[in-house]
Design an enzyme around this catalytic site. Structure first.
Site, PDB file in Angstrom:
ATOM      1  N   CYS A  33      31.044  34.254  43.910  1.00 26.91           N
ATOM      2  CA  CYS A  33      31.343  35.372  43.010  1.00 26.91           C
ATOM      3  C   CYS A  33      32.433  34.919  42.044  1.00 26.91           C
ATOM      4  CB  CYS A  33      31.722  36.630  43.790  1.00 26.91           C
ATOM      5  SG  CYS A  33      33.212  36.473  44.808  1.00 26.91           S
ATOM      6  N   ASN A  46      36.246  35.203  44.669  1.00 33.95           N
ATOM      7  CA  ASN A  46      36.128  34.831  46.094  1.00 33.95           C
ATOM      8  C   ASN A  46      37.070  35.633  46.999  1.00 33.95           C
ATOM      9  OD1 ASN A  46      36.618  31.967  48.263  1.00 33.95           O
ATOM     10  ND2 ASN A  46      34.883  33.340  48.267  1.00 33.95           N
ATOM     11  N   CYS A  63      36.251  39.365  47.141  1.00 30.61           N
ATOM     12  CA  CYS A  63      35.505  40.608  47.434  1.00 30.61           C
ATOM     13  C   CYS A  63      34.056  40.307  47.841  1.00 30.61           C
ATOM     14  CB  CYS A  63      35.528  41.560  46.243  1.00 30.61           C
ATOM     15  SG  CYS A  63      37.195  42.050  45.722  1.00 30.61           S
ATOM     16  N   ARG A  64      33.183  40.079  46.849  1.00 35.70           N
ATOM     17  CA  ARG A  64      31.751  40.037  47.150  1.00 35.70           C
ATOM     18  C   ARG A  64      31.299  38.840  47.963  1.00 35.70           C
ATOM     19  NH1 ARG A  64      30.138  40.500  41.056  1.00 35.70           N
ATOM     20  NH2 ARG A  64      32.135  39.384  41.012  1.00 35.70           N
ATOM     21  N   SER A  65      31.695  37.622  47.549  1.00 34.32           N
ATOM     22  CA  SER A  65      31.151  36.464  48.299  1.00 34.32           C
ATOM     23  C   SER A  65      31.720  36.353  49.708  1.00 34.32           C
ATOM     24  CB  SER A  65      31.251  35.151  47.502  1.00 34.32           C
ATOM     25  OG  SER A  65      32.574  34.799  47.221  1.00 34.32           O
ATOM     26  N   ASP A  83      30.640  44.136  40.499  1.00 32.58           N
ATOM     27  CA  ASP A  83      32.012  43.756  40.825  1.00 32.58           C
ATOM     28  C   ASP A  83      32.799  45.010  41.229  1.00 32.58           C
ATOM     29  OD1 ASP A  83      34.617  42.919  40.860  1.00 32.58           O
ATOM     30  OD2 ASP A  83      34.539  41.913  38.910  1.00 32.58           O
TER      31      ASP A  83
END
Ligand code: 4NP
Length: 161
Positions: free
Chosen positions: A10, A13, A15-17, A127
């Site tokens: 993401c 690195n 939050c999402r990934s 995001d």
């Protein structure tokens, strides 16, 4: 046998990934594929290198029973040679990663996570950084659905090696 190496990417690195890393690990455990997979995450940006996951990501993960021990890192172009599949969270991450690829065939090995979702309403994992708890909950759900599809793809890839 060497594990099949997946890199989740993401922007920051935090939050999402990292959330996708945690979800995919648990799903791989449940499917008995954990030892055949090496799952890692990174960000295209370097602002948060060394930081733990965002506290809202940690909160939502722990509420849903996911474990995560994380220190953020930045994606390095050398990772292309070292990974079987690079999976971006959104179109911006995909574009940034493709700019870093050494050649056209490597560029093709970068995919979007939601390409693996059966009927996605968008190809982006949005995001959540400027959102609140609801955005993080929504992102976790999106990631869970998409990772189920990704795991099916990984299962096929492992078996056809
Ligand atoms: P992520 O979220 O890419 O899902 O980790 C973000 C984290 C940090 C920033 C943006 C997005 N930031 O601008 O610092």
């Amino acid at each position: 046998m060497t594990p099949y190496r997946v890199q989740l990417v993401c922007l920051g690195n935090i939050c999402r990934s990292p959330m996708a890393e945690s979800v995919l690990r648990r799903q791989a455990d449940a499917a008995g594929l954990r030892r055949q997979l090496a799952i890692d995450s990174a960000g295209t940006g370097g602002w948060h290198v060394g930081d733990p996951a965002d506290r809202r990501a940690r909160a939502v993960l722990s509420q849903h029973g996911y474990a995560l021990d994380h220190a953020a890192k930045q994606f390095q172009p050398a990772m292309f040679a070292d990974r079987d599949l690079v999976v971006a969270m959104d179109a911006e991450n995909l574009r940034d990663l493709r700019r870093l690829t050494p050649d056209k065939s490597t560029a093709g090995s970068v995919r979007l996570l939601r390409e693996f979702e059966p009927d996605p309403d968008s190809l982006d994992v949005p995001d959540p950084y400027y959102g609140g708890r609801e955005e993080f909950e929504g992102v976790l759900h999106t990631i869970e659905v998409a990772c189920t599809g990704l795991l099916g793809h990984l299962n096929d890839a492992i078996r056809s090696r």
